[in-house]
Scaffold this motif. Structure first.
Motif, mmCIF file in Angstrom:
data_model
loop_
_atom_site.group_PDB
_atom_site.id
_atom_site.type_symbol
_atom_site.label_atom_id
_atom_site.label_comp_id
_atom_site.label_asym_id
_atom_site.label_seq_id
_atom_site.Cartn_x
_atom_site.Cartn_y
_atom_site.Cartn_z
ATOM 1 N N LYS A 2 0.827 -1.202 0.000
ATOM 2 C CA LYS A 2 0.000 0.000 0.000
ATOM 3 C C LYS A 2 0.864 1.256 0.000
ATOM 4 C CE LYS A 2 -3.553 2.384 2.687
ATOM 5 N NZ LYS A 2 -4.403 2.335 3.904
ATOM 6 N N LYS A 3 1.895 1.277 0.854
ATOM 7 C CA LYS A 3 2.771 2.452 0.936
ATOM 8 C C LYS A 3 3.575 2.628 -0.348
ATOM 9 C CE LYS A 3 6.216 4.740 3.830
ATOM 10 N NZ LYS A 3 6.925 5.283 2.667
ATOM 11 N N ALA A 4 4.086 1.525 -0.902
ATOM 12 C CA ALA A 4 4.867 1.601 -2.136
ATOM 13 C C ALA A 4 4.009 2.134 -3.281
ATOM 14 C CB ALA A 4 5.441 0.229 -2.485
ATOM 15 N N ALA A 5 2.762 1.665 -3.369
ATOM 16 C CA ALA A 5 1.849 2.134 -4.410
ATOM 17 C C ALA A 5 1.510 3.609 -4.227
ATOM 18 C CB ALA A 5 0.572 1.296 -4.407
ATOM 19 N N SER A 6 1.288 4.002 -2.972
ATOM 20 C CA SER A 6 0.960 5.396 -2.676
ATOM 21 C C SER A 6 2.132 6.321 -3.000
ATOM 22 C CB SER A 6 0.583 5.527 -1.196
ATOM 23 O OG SER A 6 0.354 6.876 -0.852
ATOM 24 N N ASP A 7 3.346 5.901 -2.664
ATOM 25 C CA ASP A 7 4.532 6.718 -2.935
ATOM 26 C C ASP A 7 4.737 6.912 -4.436
ATOM 27 O OD1 ASP A 7 5.007 6.900 -0.246
ATOM 28 O OD2 ASP A 7 6.586 5.373 -0.209
ATOM 29 N N PHE A 8 4.553 5.837 -5.205
ATOM 30 C CA PHE A 8 4.743 5.944 -6.652
ATOM 31 C C PHE A 8 3.674 6.837 -7.279
ATOM 32 C CE2 PHE A 8 3.777 4.456 -10.991
ATOM 33 C CZ PHE A 8 4.990 4.744 -11.592
ATOM 34 N N THR A 9 2.414 6.659 -6.862
ATOM 35 C CA THR A 9 1.322 7.473 -7.403
ATOM 36 C C THR A 9 1.531 8.949 -7.104
ATOM 37 O OG1 THR A 9 -0.232 5.642 -7.109
ATOM 38 C CG2 THR A 9 -1.177 7.829 -7.401
ATOM 39 N N SER A 10 1.917 9.250 -5.867
ATOM 40 C CA SER A 10 2.151 10.641 -5.471
ATOM 41 C C SER A 10 3.273 11.262 -6.290
ATOM 42 C CB SER A 10 2.489 10.695 -3.979
ATOM 43 O OG SER A 10 2.781 12.021 -3.576
ATOM 44 N N CYS A 11 4.359 10.523 -6.468
ATOM 45 C CA CYS A 11 5.491 11.026 -7.248
ATOM 46 C C CYS A 11 5.100 11.223 -8.706
ATOM 47 C CB CYS A 11 6.664 10.046 -7.133
ATOM 48 S SG CYS A 11 8.160 10.609 -7.990
ATOM 49 N N LEU A 12 4.373 10.264 -9.256
ATOM 50 C CA LEU A 12 3.952 10.343 -10.659
ATOM 51 C C LEU A 12 3.079 11.564 -10.903
ATOM 52 C CD1 LEU A 12 3.690 8.999 -13.496
ATOM 53 C CD2 LEU A 12 1.702 7.782 -12.598
ATOM 54 N N MET A 13 2.075 11.775 -10.051
ATOM 55 C CA MET A 13 1.126 12.862 -10.252
ATOM 56 C C MET A 13 1.768 14.229 -10.072
ATOM 57 S SD MET A 13 -1.517 11.355 -11.234
ATOM 58 C CE MET A 13 -2.654 12.733 -11.249
ATOM 59 N N SER A 14 2.823 14.316 -9.271
ATOM 60 C CA SER A 14 3.482 15.605 -9.049
ATOM 61 C C SER A 14 4.591 15.864 -10.064
ATOM 62 C CB SER A 14 4.062 15.659 -7.626
ATOM 63 O OG SER A 14 5.052 14.662 -7.451
ATOM 64 N N SER A 15 4.825 14.910 -10.980
ATOM 65 C CA SER A 15 5.944 15.055 -11.922
ATOM 66 C C SER A 15 5.509 14.890 -13.372
ATOM 67 C CB SER A 15 7.024 14.007 -11.607
ATOM 68 O OG SER A 15 7.381 14.006 -10.253
ATOM 69 N N LEU A 16 4.229 15.138 -13.656
ATOM 70 C CA LEU A 16 3.719 14.901 -15.000
ATOM 71 C C LEU A 16 3.975 16.051 -15.968
ATOM 72 C CD1 LEU A 16 0.303 13.085 -14.432
ATOM 73 C CD2 LEU A 16 2.369 12.146 -15.471
ATOM 74 N N LYS A 17 3.941 17.287 -15.483
ATOM 75 C CA LYS A 17 4.064 18.418 -16.403
ATOM 76 C C LYS A 17 4.939 19.508 -15.800
ATOM 77 C CE LYS A 17 2.997 19.940 -20.450
ATOM 78 N NZ LYS A 17 3.440 19.244 -21.648
ATOM 79 N N PRO A 18 6.113 19.787 -16.396
ATOM 80 C CA PRO A 18 6.690 18.989 -17.481
ATOM 81 C C PRO A 18 7.111 17.614 -16.967
ATOM 82 C CG PRO A 18 8.287 20.584 -16.728
ATOM 83 C CD PRO A 18 7.008 20.885 -16.001
ATOM 84 N N ALA A 19 7.048 16.622 -17.835
ATOM 85 C CA ALA A 19 7.325 15.249 -17.416
ATOM 86 C C ALA A 19 8.766 15.120 -16.949
ATOM 87 C CB ALA A 19 7.061 14.289 -18.571
ATOM 88 N N CYS A 20 8.928 14.666 -15.721
ATOM 89 C CA CYS A 20 10.262 14.387 -15.194
ATOM 90 C C CYS A 20 10.180 13.199 -14.239
ATOM 91 C CB CYS A 20 10.856 15.606 -14.513
ATOM 92 S SG CYS A 20 9.783 16.392 -13.300
ATOM 93 N N PHE A 21 9.115 12.386 -14.406
ATOM 94 C CA PHE A 21 8.898 11.303 -13.460
ATOM 95 C C PHE A 21 9.899 10.168 -13.621
ATOM 96 C CE2 PHE A 21 5.985 10.427 -16.997
ATOM 97 C CZ PHE A 21 6.274 9.105 -17.306
ATOM 98 N N CYS A 22 10.485 10.010 -14.813
ATOM 99 C CA CYS A 22 11.486 8.952 -14.978
ATOM 100 C C CYS A 22 12.661 9.192 -14.026
ATOM 101 C CB CYS A 22 11.982 8.891 -16.415
ATOM 102 S SG CYS A 22 10.740 8.348 -17.615
ATOM 103 N N GLU A 23 13.129 10.423 -14.014
ATOM 104 C CA GLU A 23 14.266 10.755 -13.159
ATOM 105 C C GLU A 23 13.869 10.855 -11.687
ATOM 106 O OE1 GLU A 23 17.730 14.199 -12.675
ATOM 107 O OE2 GLU A 23 16.166 14.428 -14.192
ATOM 108 N N LEU A 24 12.743 11.520 -11.407
ATOM 109 C CA LEU A 24 12.369 11.792 -10.021
ATOM 110 C C LEU A 24 11.725 10.595 -9.314
ATOM 111 C CD1 LEU A 24 10.952 15.418 -10.278
ATOM 112 C CD2 LEU A 24 13.268 14.680 -9.702
ATOM 113 N N CYS A 25 11.099 9.695 -10.083
ATOM 114 C CA CYS A 25 10.371 8.583 -9.464
ATOM 115 C C CYS A 25 11.093 7.241 -9.609
ATOM 116 C CB CYS A 25 8.966 8.470 -10.066
ATOM 117 S SG CYS A 25 7.973 9.973 -9.927
#
Length: 239
Positions: A2-25
């Protein structure tokens, strides 16, 4: 999980525009993968979890995360192991030079003239290293290039010929972001519906128990006594 899924979702949603989720997440995604694989390899842990997960939320969410990272984001193409590869690092050098030039410019006319060489160098590098197959360019690089194009063409209205490679890249990046938002919304909505269904089932079970008690022998006797009292009352009233 649950925590791992929540951490990834939070990081993804905060790094979409401009996209930088590959590096940050990077850490969040690989931690999610590690937790999932650890659960999956343990029969004592994985089977009970699946048995209690009628919506297959665990499987669905991991498949979404993996598809976002690998298939839509092509994030693996950003890295050598756990570090950004040389082409991506060099791209950020060109990008920083272009962004600094824009930041220091005083007006649109100055940008178009002063920053022309920086922008041209950025485009040439992108096309030489990533232009052969833009559909598989790492999402971070693709979206930063698209943002640079937007600044140059739309925000500052600087002249430039059409580039079909980058047009395709822009479309790919837009589809990626919209798809990611769609799947996250579906996941959140699905969990809410699951909770609603569980609440409705509890209410039905509670009503069923109450109905059973009313049909028990004691319940029947009580109804007969109440009926006799009502009949006696009616007779007294008539007399």
């Amino acid at each position: 999980m649950k925590k791992a899924a929540s951490d990834f979702t939070s990081c993804l949603m905060s790094s979409l525009k401009p996209a930088c989720f590959c590096e940050l997440c990077f850490d969040e995604y690989y931690n999610l993968s590690k937790v999932y694989c650890s659960i999956h390899s343990s029969k004592h842990c994985f089977q009970p979890l699946l048995a209690g997960d009628s919506t297959y939320a665990i499987e669905e969410f991991y498949n979404f995360a993996r598809a976002t990272w690998e298939t839509r984001g092509h994030c693996s193409n950003c890295f050598n192991g756990s570090q950004l590869n040389g082409n991506v690092k060099d791209f950020y050098i060109y990008l920083s030079s272009f962004d600094r030039c824009i930041h220091n410019a005083s007006n649109n006319y100055t940008v178009c003239n002063t920053c022309k060489q920086d922008y041209r160098a950025l485009m040439e590098f992108y096309n030489s290293k990533f232009g052969r197959d833009p559909s598989k360019v790492c999402a971070d690089v693709s979206d930063h290039m698209n943002s640079s194009m937007y600044k140059w063409r739309i925000a500052y209205k600087c002249p430039e010929g059409e580039n079909p490679v980058l047009t395709v890249s822009l479309f790919t990046s837009g589809v990626l972001i919209l798809t990611a938002l769609f799947y996250v919304c579906v996941y959140v909505w699905g969990r809410r519906e699951q909770k609603k269904d569980m609440t409705q089932k509890r209410i039905k079970r509670s009503k069923s128990k109450s109905h059973s008690r009313s049909l028990s022998p004691d319940g029947v006797k009580n109804k007969e006594i109440e009926s006799q009292i009502d009949l006696s009352t009616d007779s007294a009233t008539l007399n």
